[in-house]
Design a protein around this motif. Structure first.
Motif, PDB file in Angstrom:
ATOM      1  N   CYS A 364      -2.167 -22.517 -67.901  1.00 16.44           N
ATOM      2  CA  CYS A 364      -0.867 -22.048 -68.408  1.00 16.44           C
ATOM      3  C   CYS A 364      -0.384 -20.850 -67.591  1.00 16.44           C
ATOM      4  CB  CYS A 364      -0.982 -21.652 -69.875  1.00 16.44           C
ATOM      5  SG  CYS A 364      -1.266 -23.015 -71.019  1.00 16.44           S
ATOM      6  N   ALA A 365      -1.319 -19.929 -67.272  1.00 15.57           N
ATOM      7  CA  ALA A 365      -0.948 -18.705 -66.562  1.00 15.57           C
ATOM      8  C   ALA A 365      -0.386 -18.998 -65.178  1.00 15.57           C
ATOM      9  CB  ALA A 365      -2.156 -17.774 -66.460  1.00 15.57           C
ATOM     10  N   VAL A 366      -1.059 -19.881 -64.420  1.00 18.71           N
ATOM     11  CA  VAL A 366      -0.617 -20.112 -63.038  1.00 18.71           C
ATOM     12  C   VAL A 366       0.577 -21.057 -62.965  1.00 18.71           C
ATOM     13  CG1 VAL A 366      -2.920 -19.651 -62.111  1.00 18.71           C
ATOM     14  CG2 VAL A 366      -2.263 -22.011 -62.635  1.00 18.71           C
ATOM     15  N   CYS A 367       0.783 -21.879 -63.999  1.00 19.59           N
ATOM     16  CA  CYS A 367       1.944 -22.782 -64.005  1.00 19.59           C
ATOM     17  C   CYS A 367       3.202 -22.107 -64.533  1.00 19.59           C
ATOM     18  CB  CYS A 367       1.646 -24.025 -64.845  1.00 19.59           C
ATOM     19  SG  CYS A 367       0.415 -25.129 -64.125  1.00 19.59           S
ATOM     20  N   LEU A 368       3.028 -21.120 -65.407  1.00 25.07           N
ATOM     21  CA  LEU A 368       4.178 -20.463 -66.035  1.00 25.07           C
ATOM     22  C   LEU A 368       4.382 -19.032 -65.568  1.00 25.07           C
ATOM     23  CD1 LEU A 368       3.629 -21.752 -69.693  1.00 25.07           C
ATOM     24  CD2 LEU A 368       5.243 -22.636 -68.001  1.00 25.07           C
ATOM     25  N   GLY A 369       3.477 -18.542 -64.703  1.00 25.67           N
ATOM     26  CA  GLY A 369       3.615 -17.182 -64.191  1.00 25.67           C
ATOM     27  C   GLY A 369       3.330 -16.117 -65.225  1.00 25.67           C
ATOM     28  N   LEU A 370       2.341 -16.358 -66.104  1.00 26.70           N
ATOM     29  CA  LEU A 370       2.017 -15.400 -67.169  1.00 26.70           C
ATOM     30  C   LEU A 370       1.236 -14.223 -66.585  1.00 26.70           C
ATOM     31  CD1 LEU A 370       0.874 -17.932 -69.922  1.00 26.70           C
ATOM     32  CD2 LEU A 370       3.176 -17.035 -69.498  1.00 26.70           C
TER      33      LEU A 370
END
Length: 470
Positions: A364-370
């Motif tokens: 989620c972090a690397v796909c959404l830039g979290l």
């Protein structure tokens, strides 16, 4: 066996007076033979016993605490047996109070800076304060003063301070011979549980050292070195300071395989090389790990520079399909390495493990830039990536919290080689009635069911095309 703690007649006499109380208390905890065996190991590590036995005689609560530690499992009791001197810290009136790390380490640095000039003596002093605080966190968790989330933060906070202070004195000693750090200095990066501030009692450290200097620059010391050699030797000196076994034991096990090129690459990496690698050449699994990267210590301007790079990289969002295909492959590799006996106790390996859930969060972090490093924060965005319902997401969040909680408890217990119902009761005390952890058999069944649910849910989502772009 002749024990140093029972060498004198006075020690023997005092111990005989408290022995019935010790036995009685051991019986109250269950498995008295095992508890007393661990208590004996503690006695073996004592250099003398008169003063401590006298304190036991006048303060029965100390006996309660010691036997509770011995009954809790191998983790805390073995630690105490190897570091019996840390029990002295229990006598400090602040032992059960909130740990003021900043104040403790500020005073500590001033003390060893003014009173101890020898590098080896300073390292042993650092090991002593580490042992005392590590033990104090474990006991506060055992006693319910800290919950699992607070314990994780405290273990991580302790690591931060220890790394800062070791780095400071290591650099000072190194610079006496080879000169000050060339150009813009270096920083230490923590990843994994250290980066996310989710450490447990037995966590190791995932570290990368990054420097910012041109390779053709030479240091200005009595024995000058060019930049790559300078920072390579400094890194090795720092690692030795962390894991060398000295009078007060070792500090941490260190893993540096997450640096570019893994164990085949240099132990210290230039900032420009690291930036180029992360932007253009890093594997997906390295980008996943990078989502938890956090600066621990080092040159202030380079810290700012690195954090700017981290945000820049996270803003460069990865393709959802590619990321979750890689996660699917990583799951297969992870599941193939677990040892049958260790399942379901080892929550980091085997089907439905914590690492699998954390990989989803990192995805989620690397796909959404979290920008957060917290898996719980990452998992809240599952619905934005595909066919997760809110109910399924919340179940996975709840499961991750429970497994994280259990991991802290299991780290305190140690291994499950001596399976017994007392361990189940001990775990049940921490995790509550909803788990059904009433005896070893039920605890194992519950863990298997929990992990099967986790594994099946993740597999279903991947197989149903969650990773495909819609």
């Amino acid at each position: 066996m002749r024990l140093p703690a029972l060498r004198s007649d006075r020690a023997k006499e005092t111990f005989r007076s408290i022995r019935p109380i010790i036995i009685k208390k051991a019986l109250e905890f269950g498995s008295p033979d095992l508890t007393l065996k661990r208590f004996s190991k503690f006695l073996e590590g004592l250099p003398s016993g008169v003063q401590l036995f006298s304190l036991f005689a006048s303060n029965k609560e100390l006996i309660d605490l010691l036997l509770e530690i011995c009954a809790s499992g191998e983790g805390l009791s073995n630690y105490l047996a190897r570091n019996s001197q840390v029990f002295d810290s229990v006598l400090d009136g602040d032992f059960f109070k909130h740990i003021e790390f900043d104040e403790i380490f500020s005073n500590f640095v001033n003390t060893i800076s003014n009173n101890e000039s020898d590098y080896e003596i300073r390292l042993n002093s650092i090991r002593r304060i580490y042992s005392e605080l590590h033990f104090r966190i474990g006991v506060q968790f055992l006693r319910g003063i800290l919950n699992s989330e607070q314990a994780a933060f405290h273990y991580s906070n302790l690591a931060d301070h220890i790394l800062n202070i070791v780095w400071f004195f290591c650099c000072r000693d190194f610079e006496l011979t080879h000169g000050s750090m060339p150009q813009n200095g270096a920083i230490l990066i923590g990843l994994g549980s250290l980066g996310a501030r989710k450490m447990s009692a037995n966590s190791d450290l995932d570290l990368i050292l990054i420097y910012d200097a041109q390779n053709d620059v030479i240091s200005n010391g009595k024995k000058p070195l060019d930049v790559p050699v300078y920072y390579s030797r400094l890194t090795k000196k720092f690692l030795t300071a962390l894991n060398a076994k000295m009078k007060h034991g070792e500090l941490y096990r260190v893993d540096m395989r997450l640096r570019p090129s893994g164990n085949k690459g240099p132990v210290a990496t230039s900032f420009n090389s690291y930036k180029k690698y992360q932007m253009n050449d890093a594997w997906i699994w390295e980008r996943l790990a990078f989502s938890k990267a956090r600066v621990i210590c080092g040159h202030q301007e380079l810290q700012v520079k690195f954090e700017s790079l981290r945000i820049q990289i996270l803003n460069k969002r990865l393709n959802k399909e590619n990321v979750f295909q890689e996660i699917s492959l990583m799951r297969q590799k992870i599941d193939s390495t677990y040892v049958e006996f260790e399942f379901p106790w080892d929550l980091r390996r085997g089907p439905g493990n914590l690492l699998e859930i954390e990989l989803l969060g990192q995805g989620c972090a690397v796909c959404l830039g979290l920008k957060s490093r917290d898996t719980l924060e990452h998992l809240k965005f599952l619905e934005e990536l595909g066919n997760w319902s809110r109910s399924e997401r919340n179940k996975l969040l709840k499961l991750y919290l429970l497994m994280s909680h259990l991991r802290q408890v299991f780290a305190l217990i140690g291994s499950f080689n001596d399976l017994n119902n007392d361990k189940a009761e001990f775990v049940h005390k921490f995790v509550g009635k909803e788990t059904g952890f009433l005896d070893m058999k039920k605890m194992k069944e519950s863990l298997i069911n929990l992990r099967k649910y986790s594994s099946d849910l993740i597999s279903k989502k991947l197989e149903d095309g969650w990773m495909k772009n819609e």
